[in-house]
Design a protein around this motif. Structure first.
Motif, PDB file in Angstrom:
ATOM      1  N   SER A 149       0.802  -1.227   0.000  1.00 37.73           N
ATOM      2  CA  SER A 149       0.000   0.000   0.000  1.00 37.73           C
ATOM      3  C   SER A 149       0.835   1.279   0.000  1.00 37.73           C
ATOM      4  O   SER A 149       0.288   2.355   0.171  1.00 37.73           O
ATOM      5  N   CYS A 150       2.153   1.146  -0.127  1.00 36.17           N
ATOM      6  CA  CYS A 150       2.981   2.353  -0.199  1.00 36.17           C
ATOM      7  C   CYS A 150       2.546   3.185  -1.407  1.00 36.17           C
ATOM      8  O   CYS A 150       2.111   2.641  -2.411  1.00 36.17           O
ATOM      9  N   LYS A 151       2.696   4.510  -1.260  1.00 37.52           N
ATOM     10  CA  LYS A 151       2.225   5.412  -2.305  1.00 37.52           C
ATOM     11  C   LYS A 151       2.967   5.197  -3.625  1.00 37.52           C
ATOM     12  O   LYS A 151       2.372   5.191  -4.701  1.00 37.52           O
ATOM     13  N   PHE A 152       4.285   5.004  -3.513  1.00 39.59           N
ATOM     14  CA  PHE A 152       5.072   4.839  -4.735  1.00 39.59           C
ATOM     15  C   PHE A 152       5.426   3.382  -4.977  1.00 39.59           C
ATOM     16  O   PHE A 152       5.839   2.684  -4.055  1.00 39.59           O
ATOM     17  N   ARG A 153       5.278   2.982  -6.224  1.00 45.34           N
ATOM     18  CA  ARG A 153       5.713   1.643  -6.554  1.00 45.34           C
ATOM     19  C   ARG A 153       7.243   1.617  -6.500  1.00 45.34           C
ATOM     20  O   ARG A 153       7.880   2.605  -6.857  1.00 45.34           O
TER      21      ARG A 153
END
Ligand SMILES: Nc1nc2c(ncn2[C@@H]2O[C@H](COP(=O)(O)OP(=O)(O)OP(=O)(O)O)[C@@H](O)[C@H]2O)c(=O)[nH]1
Ligand SMILES: [Mg+2]
Ligand SMILES: [Zn+2]
Length: 301
Positions: A254-258
């Motif tokens: 669920s981190c904002k950046f891949r």
């Protein structure tokens, strides 16, 4: 032709314990075997841990004829068909080293073996064992299996022996944590050299260093590996590191950046979980330490 398992390789000989319907009879002597030339030509040298078909030759020796398919192949120590990595850490002498424990765990996650953490020398613990219990709780929470043992009073020996039944395991841990002493406890009659004995004989540590499987008598085999003080991360890519911290996974999704490195990015769920205490601070600190070590190494090579 009979089937067996290679428990030792030394000076061109393979020592093979016979299997009867897949079962080892502990009292039976190992058969001293040569490898057939054809195996070498095929580029498949037999390894300790291999299940093999062999042929009895004259003078009671044998010949390794065929290597049965391997389930796994470990490079260091070089053993085939290992199922379980047992990581031994003493509660004291030497002090519990969680940095090193996490480093071992990274390597094992990468290798795909099952893991068992054994906290040894329980008899030396202070503070009523609170520190030991905290370590146990932290790693169990992550999903690792943890046992506590003492070779002085026998705590945990039966449970460990039971856990090792029927599989090949490797014992790993720093020098002096008590690997050989514990194995001597598990196997009646075994007399592996331990710290005190080698000192008394005035010899250095690590005198014999070939790989050998100890038959613990319940279908289980254990390789007692030399203590190592250092592991490098040369085989592992830095982008794989966070996958080796298994409790990060559910947050990392669920981190904002891949491709989030979980070091400083905004919207990083791993960092959030560290702040709320859902991920242990020490685990995260070690993640950062290893990450930087790996970056440094890359720069140097
Ligand atoms: N108090 C206490 N001492 C232990 C225990 N287990 C081992 N020791 C002592 O710790 C020292 C080191 O034990 P070893 O079994 O030789 O350690 P090792 O892990 O095999 O070490 P290397 O072979 O050098 O890798 C010896 O002096 C043992 O007597 C234990 O459960 N309690
Ligand atoms: Mg030892
Ligand atoms: Zn992140």
């Amino acid at each position: 032709m009979p089937e067996g398992i290679i428990i030792k390789a030394l000076s061109g000989y393979y020592y093979v314990k016979p299997l009867h319907d897949g079962v080892i009879v502990t009292e039976e002597e190992a058969v001293q075997c040569r490898g057939r030339g054809i195996l070498k030509k095929k580029g498949t040298a037999p390894l300790v841990g291999d299940r093999i078909i062999y042929m009895l030759t004259e003078n009671g020796e044998g010949m390794v004829d065929e290597i049965l398919p391997r389930e796994s192949e470990l490079i260091r120590p070089q053993v085939a068909n290992v199922k379980l990595a047992v990581l031994l850490f003493s509660v004291r002498e030497p002090d519990m080293n969680l940095n090193l424990l996490d480093k071992f765990l990274v390597h094992i996650e990468h290798s795909g073996l099952d893991t068992l953490i054994v906290l040894t020398k329980q008899d030396l613990e202070e503070d009523d064992g609170q520190a030991t219990e905290a370590v146990r709780a932290m790693y169990e929470e992550i999903g690792y299996e943890v046992m506590v043992t003492s070779s002085l009073n026998g705590l945990g020996a039966d449970a460990l022996r039971e856990r090792l039944a029927g599989i090949i395991s490797v014992f790993s841990g720093q020098s002096g944590v008590g690997k050989s002493t514990l194995l001597n406890r598990l196997v009646p009659g075994l007399a592996l050299e331990t710290g005190e004995i080698s000192l008394r004989l005035g010899r250095g540590r690590h005198t014999t260093r070939h790989v050998e499987l100890m038959d613990i008598g319940n279908g289980g085999f254990v390789a007692d590996t030399p203590g190592f003080s250092q592991l490098d991360f040369l085989e592992l890519g830095v982008e794989e590191l966070s996958h080796c911290f298994r409790e990060f996974a559910s947050y990392a999704d669920s981190c904002k950046f891949r491709g989030c490195s979980h070091l400083h990015e905004p919207g990083c769920k791993v960092i959030e979980a560290v702040q709320t205490g859902e991920i242990a601070g020490s685990r995260y600190e070690h993640y950062k330490t290893f990450y930087n070590e790996m970056k440094d190494k890359k720069r140097r090579y």
